[in-house]
Each structure stands twice: as C-alpha cells, then as structure tokens.
Design an enzyme around this catalytic site. Structure first.
Site, PDB file in Angstrom:
ATOM      1  N   HIS A 222       0.816  -1.205   0.000  1.00 34.53           N
ATOM      2  CA  HIS A 222       0.000   0.000   0.000  1.00 34.53           C
ATOM      3  C   HIS A 222       0.858   1.268   0.000  1.00 34.53           C
ATOM      4  O   HIS A 222       0.344   2.376   0.096  1.00 34.53           O
ATOM      5  CB  HIS A 222      -0.899  -0.039   1.247  1.00 34.53           C
ATOM      6  CG  HIS A 222      -2.058   0.890   1.220  1.00 34.53           C
ATOM      7  ND1 HIS A 222      -2.249   1.880   2.157  1.00 34.53           N
ATOM      8  CD2 HIS A 222      -3.116   0.979   0.366  1.00 34.53           C
ATOM      9  CE1 HIS A 222      -3.360   2.531   1.894  1.00 34.53           C
ATOM     10  NE2 HIS A 222      -3.908   2.010   0.813  1.00 34.53           N
ATOM     11  N   LYS A 224       3.194   4.405  -1.114  1.00 39.27           N
ATOM     12  CA  LYS A 224       3.178   5.364  -2.226  1.00 39.27           C
ATOM     13  C   LYS A 224       4.396   6.263  -2.040  1.00 39.27           C
ATOM     14  O   LYS A 224       4.361   7.213  -1.260  1.00 39.27           O
ATOM     15  CB  LYS A 224       1.883   6.161  -2.223  1.00 39.27           C
ATOM     16  CG  LYS A 224       0.630   5.261  -2.235  1.00 39.27           C
ATOM     17  CD  LYS A 224      -0.571   6.013  -1.712  1.00 39.27           C
ATOM     18  CE  LYS A 224      -1.754   5.088  -1.529  1.00 39.27           C
ATOM     19  NZ  LYS A 224      -1.618   4.160  -0.401  1.00 39.27           N
ATOM     20  N   ASP A 229      16.505  11.389  -7.784  1.00 41.27           N
ATOM     21  CA  ASP A 229      17.927  11.732  -7.644  1.00 41.27           C
ATOM     22  C   ASP A 229      18.418  11.701  -6.201  1.00 41.27           C
ATOM     23  O   ASP A 229      19.483  12.255  -5.899  1.00 41.27           O
ATOM     24  CB  ASP A 229      18.215  13.117  -8.237  1.00 41.27           C
ATOM     25  CG  ASP A 229      18.116  13.136  -9.760  1.00 41.27           C
ATOM     26  OD1 ASP A 229      18.129  12.040 -10.362  1.00 41.27           O
ATOM     27  OD2 ASP A 229      18.029  14.228 -10.332  1.00 41.27           O
ATOM     28  N   LYS A 405      -4.513  10.419   5.326  1.00 41.69           N
ATOM     29  CA  LYS A 405      -4.147   9.556   6.457  1.00 41.69           C
ATOM     30  C   LYS A 405      -3.240  10.386   7.367  1.00 41.69           C
ATOM     31  O   LYS A 405      -2.021  10.419   7.221  1.00 41.69           O
ATOM     32  CB  LYS A 405      -3.406   8.310   5.980  1.00 41.69           C
ATOM     33  CG  LYS A 405      -4.216   7.432   5.000  1.00 41.69           C
ATOM     34  CD  LYS A 405      -3.713   7.605   3.605  1.00 41.69           C
ATOM     35  CE  LYS A 405      -4.227   6.598   2.606  1.00 41.69           C
ATOM     36  NZ  LYS A 405      -5.600   6.240   2.630  1.00 41.69           N
ATOM     37  N   ASP A 410      -1.020  17.513  19.721  1.00 45.15           N
ATOM     38  CA  ASP A 410      -0.537  18.676  20.472  1.00 45.15           C
ATOM     39  C   ASP A 410       0.070  19.771  19.602  1.00 45.15           C
ATOM     40  O   ASP A 410       0.911  20.558  20.062  1.00 45.15           O
ATOM     41  CB  ASP A 410       0.484  18.247  21.534  1.00 45.15           C
ATOM     42  CG  ASP A 410      -0.159  17.453  22.668  1.00 45.15           C
ATOM     43  OD1 ASP A 410      -1.394  17.453  22.749  1.00 45.15           O
ATOM     44  OD2 ASP A 410       0.584  16.838  23.459  1.00 45.15           O
TER      45      ASP A 410
END
Length: 485
Positions: A222, A224, A229, A405, A410
C-alpha cells in the site's frame, strides 16, 4: 452413485472445517477477535469456511517469502546505516535527547528500536491536499531528474493521469535517466500492462510487487513513494488515477494529503523503495552514494524539519506504525486530530482514544460521508458511539471524498503517510509513514483539519438515535467481521 460421491465429498469438507477450526484455536497467534471470527465462519459456513481461510485468512508473515524479505531488509538497513550513515547510527544508539519533552524523545527512540529509523534534521516539507497540484509538481520534478527516478504506488489506473505520468517517465528514460516503476499486483490487477510499454521500450524498468494470484487477497503493498535523484521524495495518500484529480463523478472532489520532502529523509524513503524493489525485481539496486547521497554532517542541523520514516507490514517483526500511533496518542496532553478514510480500530487504539478523551484531551476524528467501501464505513460508525460517550468529537466529511491519512498531536507531532486507521493497514498491508516533529508543519496540518470541519456533518448521539434498524444491523455485522476487513 453420484449422490454417494457428493455425500462423501461434503463429509470430507466438513471434517476439513473441523480440523481448520481446531488449528485456528490452538496454533494461530493472532488477535483473539480475528480467531473467533474465523471459528464462527467455520461453524456457520462449514463447507466453504476452509477455502475462505485459504483465500484471505492465512498469515502471510509466516510464509517463507516474507521471512526471507524481512532478513534481507534488515541486513540492507544495517549496511546502509553502518556504511553510509555511520555517524548517524552512532548518535542514534546513544539515545540522545533531541527535545526537551521526554515523551517525544522516547517516541524517537521507539521508532529507531522498531525500524532502525534514523532521525533526520535537515528537511523541508511541502504539503499537498489537491491531486492536480501534487501531480503537476511531481511531473515538474521528474522533468528535472538527472540520475534516477523511483516510483512506487499501490494503484495505477488506466486514464489521463497515468498516461501523462508514463509519458514524462518515458522521456526521461530516453535521456538516460534510470527509471524504476513499482506497483502492487492486486492494486493494479485490472491495469493494462500496455500502459507501461512505451516506458519499457525506452529502457525503464517495471516491478510488480506480488502478482495477483487467486489465493492472495491480503498482504498488499500500500506504499506510495517517489524518489528523484536522492534529493526529492514524496509520500502520502494519493495513488495514480483520474479520481485523484477529482475527475470521477462518483467521488467528486478528492481530498487527500501528500508531502514533498527535501533533505536526508529522502534517502530513508529511498531505502524502503530499494528493499521492496530488490525483493520483487530480478535487478538488485546496490548500496551506493549514487542512490543514497545524504550528508551525515547535516544530522545535527537544528533549523530543518525533523523527520523519521517508519515502515511496517508482513515483512516486519512488529506492527511498527501502529505502535508509533499508540505512542503518539498516549503522549497527547492537549489535542489528537485524526483524518482517515477507513476507521476500524483494534481494541488498543480504541481504548487509548477513549482514555485520552476522558482525560480532557481534545480528540477529533474525521471520516468520509461518501465512502468507497460501505462495509468499512458501517464498521467505523459502529465504533463511534463508544467514542462519543467518552467525549470524542466525530465528523463526516461531505465535500467529496476524504482520503487523507493524518494524525496530529498537540500541534507539534504529526504523521502523514499511507497507513489508514484500520486493522488491515496495521496488520496486513505494507505501509510507510513520515513522523514529523515540527510546530510549523503540524500547525499547517492542524489548520487544514479545522478548515475541513467546515465541510463536515457532526456525528453525535442525536445522529445515532435517528438511525433505522437496518442500519444498526449492518453496523453490527460489519463490526463483527471488522477484524477481517
């Protein structure tokens, strides 16, 4: 004669299910909730429960392929740390105090202990919530590449965006830039391989992480990640598809979160890409400065964003990201903001959120009102009443589909990556998150979260009272099978 054969066949299946139930009860070292769900399936569906277990129930981490990958990854991580970042490793092992807050220092040490995740302190971070802006910037960075481009995505769909991206990669491959493009076999099971032919013809390399065999539904990569470079990296929630540009009517506006990083954390992300690539490809990318050009002298730089890259999955001994999430939540003193398209917490996460809210911490959770997976949505709603009862504020995002996600604590500690707040991400999928220790970055994420609330419907007890009985039944069923979702 035929009926006798059928009867014998059914008896054999029934015996297999009994053996299967006993096996799960005695030998499967997993969450008890998962164990009981499989036992119930064996009892309620005695003739096909065994085959369902083979299809989606087997623990992949016990398979030799994941064990071998885990050993190979650990060695590669160790060689990377000792050979290319010996100074960083030496400092990390002394358990330094990076911050005045001991809770956060413990968090840094936890991530190093779990994942050999080195703290990098010289980073700059840009945040993207819109797919058009993210991919426009990514393609511009690709066009400037001089040495290599590494891309890893869970989903690559045929369409306008994928063709545009492949065209940009093909051009760079023709110029002599090394291009490696890796994607998950299940996530791209419907993607035409013709999409990548121009890139391959130009010298680009394609890697399929675990081909989509029929018996493999779980254990999806999952992650990504994009690394250019060794100087620029991307990680977050966007996959490659036209819906991520807001071009698919079913979802409308697509609200996500992806970050662009420059600094030494780029090499930490490339480390994860290379270990995955070396596992799924016939090619082995070597441990060389060409691919990992980080400068150890910047390790103590204090004016950059501090970041740790943490990965978890069937190839790690522990659920690293999940453990780090729990540590963040238990550390919270003022606020906890969570944005996730899939909210299916395990008992530990659920209880920690309840305790935080009961302790006076401002806990807020945002999920989509327009879900792409109804069962997961129903399961999420089933947990909300317990959270509301403890004082947690819950919201449904109405302005399209929210896929971010994010966890912010705080106004200082934040994490952005690929991990959803669900059991699948915690236990089954290969995931990667950036843990960010920086007030300015956390403030930006927090402000966007508060802005998103303006597009939300509040989930409260009044909302629950208005639900129909069929909704309650759906949620109860989804809650029961949520450990398998």
């Amino acid at each position: 004669m035929f009926s006798d054969a059928i009867a014998i066949f059914l008896q054999v299946l029934f015996i297999l299910n009994i053996i299967f139930a006993v096996f799960i009860f005695l030998f499967e070292r997993r969450n008890p909730a998962v164990t009981w769900v499989w036992i119930i399936i064996a009892l309620l569906i005695p003739y096909i429960g065994f085959f369902l277990y083979l299809l989606i129930g087997l623990e992949g981490r016990k398979h030799g392929v994941f064990s071998r990958k885990a050993r190979q990854d650990e060695k590669f991580f160790s060689d990377y740390a000792e050979n290319l970042n010996s100074e960083k490793t030496a400092i990390a092992k002394t358990r330094p105090s990076f911050f005045d807050n001991n809770h956060i220092n413990n968090m840094v040490h936890l991530n190093y202990s779990l994942n050999q995740s080195l703290m990098t302190s010289d980073n700059e971070v840009d945040i993207f919530y819109d797919g058009n802006e993210k991919f426009d910037t990514l393609i511009k960075d690709i066009e400037k590449a001089k040495k290599f481009i590494h891309l890893q995505y869970y989903i690559v769909k045929n369409g306008y965006l994928s063709k545009k991206l492949v065209a940009a990669l093909t051009k760079k491959a023709k110029e002599g830039v090394e291009v490696r493009f890796m994607f998950d076999g299940m996530g791209c099971a419907r993607t035409s391989k013709k999409l990548f032919k121009p890139l391959e013809d130009a010298g680009g390399k394609i890697g399929i992480f675990l081909p989509p065999y029929f018996i493999r539904i779980n254990y999806r990569n999952h992650r990504k990640i994009c690394v250019i470079d060794g100087e620029i990296a991307y990680v977050g929630g966007f996959n490659i598809g036209d819906e991520y540009l807001g071009l698919v009517k079913r979802f409308g506006n697509w609200h996500d979160c992806h970050i662009r990083i420059t600094g030494s954390a780029v090499c930490e992300l490339n480390l994860r890409f290379v270990t995955d690539w070396n596992h799924c490809s016939k090619e082995t990318v070597p441990l060389e400065r060409k691919y990992f050009p980080s400068n150890p002298e910047t390790y103590d730089k204090n004016d950059g964003v501090k970041i740790q890259i943490v990965s978890s999955g069937p190839d790690t001994a522990r659920p690293n990201v999940h453990s780090s999430f729990l540590k963040m939540i238990t550390k919270a003193e003022k606020s906890i903001y969570i944005q996730s398209p899939y909210f299916v917490p395990d008992d530990a996460l659920l209880e920690m959120l309840r305790i935080a809210a009961l302790s006076g911490v401002d806990v807020r959770i945002m999920i989509p009102a327009n879900p792409d997976h109804p069962f997961v949505y129903w399961a999420a709603l089933s947990y909300m009443s317990e959270l509301l009862d403890a004082g947690v504020k819950c919201y449904q995002y109405e302005n399209g589909f929210v896929h971010s996600k994010i966890l912010i604590v705080d106004g200082f500690l934040a994490t952005v990556g690929t991990t959803n707040m669900d059991i699948r991400s915690f236990k089954l999928n290969f995931e990667t998150n950036a843990f960010i220790y920086d007030k300015e970055t956390a403030f930006k994420l927090e402000q966007q979260f508060l802005k998103d609330i303006e597009y939300c419907t509040v989930i409260d007890m009044e909302f629950y009272k208005k639900r129909r009985n069929r909704a309650r039944i759906r949620e109860a069923i989804a809650r029961l099978i949520s450990p398998l979702l």
